[in-house]
Write a protein that holds these residues in place. Structure first.
Motif, PDB file in Angstrom:
ATOM      1  N   LYS A  10       0.827  -1.197   0.000  1.00 59.22           N
ATOM      2  CA  LYS A  10       0.000   0.000   0.000  1.00 59.22           C
ATOM      3  C   LYS A  10       0.871   1.260   0.000  1.00 59.22           C
ATOM      4  O   LYS A  10       0.573   2.243  -0.698  1.00 59.22           O
ATOM      5  N   GLN A  11       1.955   1.232   0.762  1.00 62.22           N
ATOM      6  CA  GLN A  11       2.860   2.385   0.792  1.00 62.22           C
ATOM      7  C   GLN A  11       3.500   2.625  -0.583  1.00 62.22           C
ATOM      8  O   GLN A  11       3.678   3.773  -1.002  1.00 62.22           O
ATOM      9  N   ILE A  12       3.825   1.556  -1.270  1.00 56.80           N
ATOM     10  CA  ILE A  12       4.406   1.697  -2.611  1.00 56.80           C
ATOM     11  C   ILE A  12       3.406   2.352  -3.554  1.00 56.80           C
ATOM     12  O   ILE A  12       3.754   3.237  -4.353  1.00 56.80           O
ATOM     13  N   GLN A  13       2.160   1.953  -3.470  1.00 56.59           N
ATOM     14  CA  GLN A  13       1.131   2.550  -4.317  1.00 56.59           C
ATOM     15  C   GLN A  13       0.943   4.037  -3.998  1.00 56.59           C
ATOM     16  O   GLN A  13       0.733   4.857  -4.902  1.00 56.59           O
ATOM     17  N   GLU A  14       1.034   4.390  -2.727  1.00 56.93           N
ATOM     18  CA  GLU A  14       0.916   5.798  -2.346  1.00 56.93           C
ATOM     19  C   GLU A  14       2.079   6.617  -2.911  1.00 56.93           C
ATOM     20  O   GLU A  14       1.896   7.745  -3.384  1.00 56.93           O
ATOM     21  N   VAL A  15       3.279   6.055  -2.855  1.00 56.56           N
ATOM     22  CA  VAL A  15       4.447   6.752  -3.408  1.00 56.56           C
ATOM     23  C   VAL A  15       4.296   6.925  -4.915  1.00 56.56           C
ATOM     24  O   VAL A  15       4.613   7.985  -5.471  1.00 56.56           O
ATOM     25  N   GLN A  16       3.807   5.895  -5.584  1.00 58.06           N
ATOM     26  CA  GLN A  16       3.584   5.994  -7.023  1.00 58.06           C
ATOM     27  C   GLN A  16       2.607   7.121  -7.355  1.00 58.06           C
ATOM     28  O   GLN A  16       2.798   7.866  -8.324  1.00 58.06           O
ATOM     29  N   SER A  17       1.573   7.258  -6.546  1.00 51.21           N
ATOM     30  CA  SER A  17       0.594   8.321  -6.765  1.00 51.21           C
ATOM     31  C   SER A  17       1.213   9.701  -6.551  1.00 51.21           C
ATOM     32  O   SER A  17       0.973  10.635  -7.329  1.00 51.21           O
ATOM     33  N   LEU A  18       2.033   9.829  -5.507  1.00 55.43           N
ATOM     34  CA  LEU A  18       2.676  11.118  -5.231  1.00 55.43           C
ATOM     35  C   LEU A  18       3.726  11.463  -6.292  1.00 55.43           C
ATOM     36  O   LEU A  18       3.931  12.645  -6.602  1.00 55.43           O
ATOM     37  N   MET A  19       4.371  10.457  -6.842  1.00 55.67           N
ATOM     38  CA  MET A  19       5.372  10.712  -7.879  1.00 55.67           C
ATOM     39  C   MET A  19       4.746  11.395  -9.089  1.00 55.67           C
ATOM     40  O   MET A  19       5.389  12.213  -9.759  1.00 55.67           O
ATOM     41  N   LEU A  80      11.052   3.231  -8.039  1.00 51.56           N
ATOM     42  CA  LEU A  80      10.583   4.535  -7.560  1.00 51.56           C
ATOM     43  C   LEU A  80      11.750   5.399  -7.077  1.00 51.56           C
ATOM     44  O   LEU A  80      11.777   6.612  -7.308  1.00 51.56           O
ATOM     45  N   GLN A  81      12.706   4.778  -6.392  1.00 49.63           N
ATOM     46  CA  GLN A  81      13.872   5.527  -5.925  1.00 49.63           C
ATOM     47  C   GLN A  81      14.666   6.100  -7.101  1.00 49.63           C
ATOM     48  O   GLN A  81      15.097   7.258  -7.081  1.00 49.63           O
ATOM     49  N   THR A  82      14.845   5.298  -8.138  1.00 46.82           N
ATOM     50  CA  THR A  82      15.561   5.767  -9.329  1.00 46.82           C
ATOM     51  C   THR A  82      14.807   6.898 -10.010  1.00 46.82           C
ATOM     52  O   THR A  82      15.407   7.891 -10.455  1.00 46.82           O
ATOM     53  N   ALA A  83      13.500   6.773 -10.099  1.00 46.65           N
ATOM     54  CA  ALA A  83      12.694   7.819 -10.730  1.00 46.65           C
ATOM     55  C   ALA A  83      12.790   9.132  -9.955  1.00 46.65           C
ATOM     56  O   ALA A  83      12.884  10.219 -10.550  1.00 46.65           O
ATOM     57  N   LEU A  84      12.795   9.053  -8.628  1.00 48.54           N
ATOM     58  CA  LEU A  84      12.910  10.266  -7.815  1.00 48.54           C
ATOM     59  C   LEU A  84      14.270  10.927  -8.018  1.00 48.54           C
ATOM     60  O   LEU A  84      14.366  12.155  -8.165  1.00 48.54           O
ATOM     61  N   ARG A  85      15.321  10.144  -8.039  1.00 48.83           N
ATOM     62  CA  ARG A  85      16.657  10.714  -8.237  1.00 48.83           C
ATOM     63  C   ARG A  85      16.801  11.328  -9.621  1.00 48.83           C
ATOM     64  O   ARG A  85      17.425  12.390  -9.786  1.00 48.83           O
ATOM     65  N   ASN A  86      16.228  10.700 -10.627  1.00 41.71           N
ATOM     66  CA  ASN A  86      16.279  11.270 -11.977  1.00 41.71           C
ATOM     67  C   ASN A  86      15.540  12.603 -12.039  1.00 41.71           C
ATOM     68  O   ASN A  86      15.997  13.553 -12.686  1.00 41.71           O
TER      69      ASN A  86
END
Length: 212
Positions: A10-19, A80-86
């Motif tokens: 669920k936390q991963i899905q929330e991060v995806q939404s915020l991204m 998600l971590q890679t996408a945030l850093r990019n």
């Protein structure tokens, strides 16, 4: 394990939404959103470490499947971590370009600017020195060529003189000792001429190498 697994998923899905909101967030708030996302991602990684331990303790018939599920979550959060850093890298680059553009636009250029006049003066002086050096090289090469031509002419003259001396000696019936002395002197003159030519070539080579 199931409860922690579903919580992490669920936390991963929330991060995806915020991204998905990063690109539309204003510059003043984007830092806060990035920090919030990083905190959530770090928490997910912490949960995954716990899930790996729990998966290794599952019964043998369920252990492999449990590890595969954890690996899938790990893959998702790493993406998600890679996408945030990019995104952060692109933002830093844009902000740096904007600052450089603003500095360039705000700078006033004048024709009498001391910062530009000094390099121009130095460039003119350097060009003048190079031209003088090139003229000196041309003169030196011309002199060297004249010296080599003179040495070749002298060699021809010496050969002619040597031949004439031999002819005269034969006509006068000079002794063999005198003939050998004449030939020895001619040989010495030949070596002196060759040495002079080699020395001139070496000097010209050094001048071209270090001053050219």
């Amino acid at each position: 394990m199931e409860s922690l697994y579903h919580q992490t998923n669920k936390q991963i899905q929330e991060v995806q939404s915020l991204m998905g909101r990063l690109e539309n967030t204003d510059r003043q708030s984007v830092h806060l959103l990035e920090n919030d996302l990083q905190v959530r991602i770090d928490q997910i990684f912490s949960h995954l470490e716990r899930l790996e331990i729990l998966a290794s303790k599952e019964p043998p018939n369920r252990r492999q499947n449990a590890k595969l599920r954890v690996d899938q979550l790990k893959y998702d959060v790493q993406h998600l971590q890679t996408a945030l850093r990019n995104f952060q890298h692109r933002r830093y680059s844009r902000e740096s370009q904007d600052r450089e553009r603003e500095e360039l636009m705000s700078r006033t250029f004048t024709t009498n600017d001391a910062d530009t006049s000094i390099p121009i003066d130095e460039t003119l002086q350097l060009n003048s020195n190079l031209n003088n050096a090139h003229r000196g090289m041309d003169d030196l090469l011309g002199s060297g060529s004249s010296i080599l031509t003179g040495l070749r002419d002298q060699r021809g003259t010496l050969k002619g003189t040597h031949k004439k001396m031999l002819d005269v000696a034969n006509m006068l019936g000079l002794s063999n000792t005198v003939m050998r002395l004449i030939e020895k002197r001619a040989t010495q003159d030949k070596f002196i001429m060759i040495g002079g030519m080699l020395l001139t070539c070496v000097v010209m080579f050094l001048v071209v190498k270090y001053l050219g």
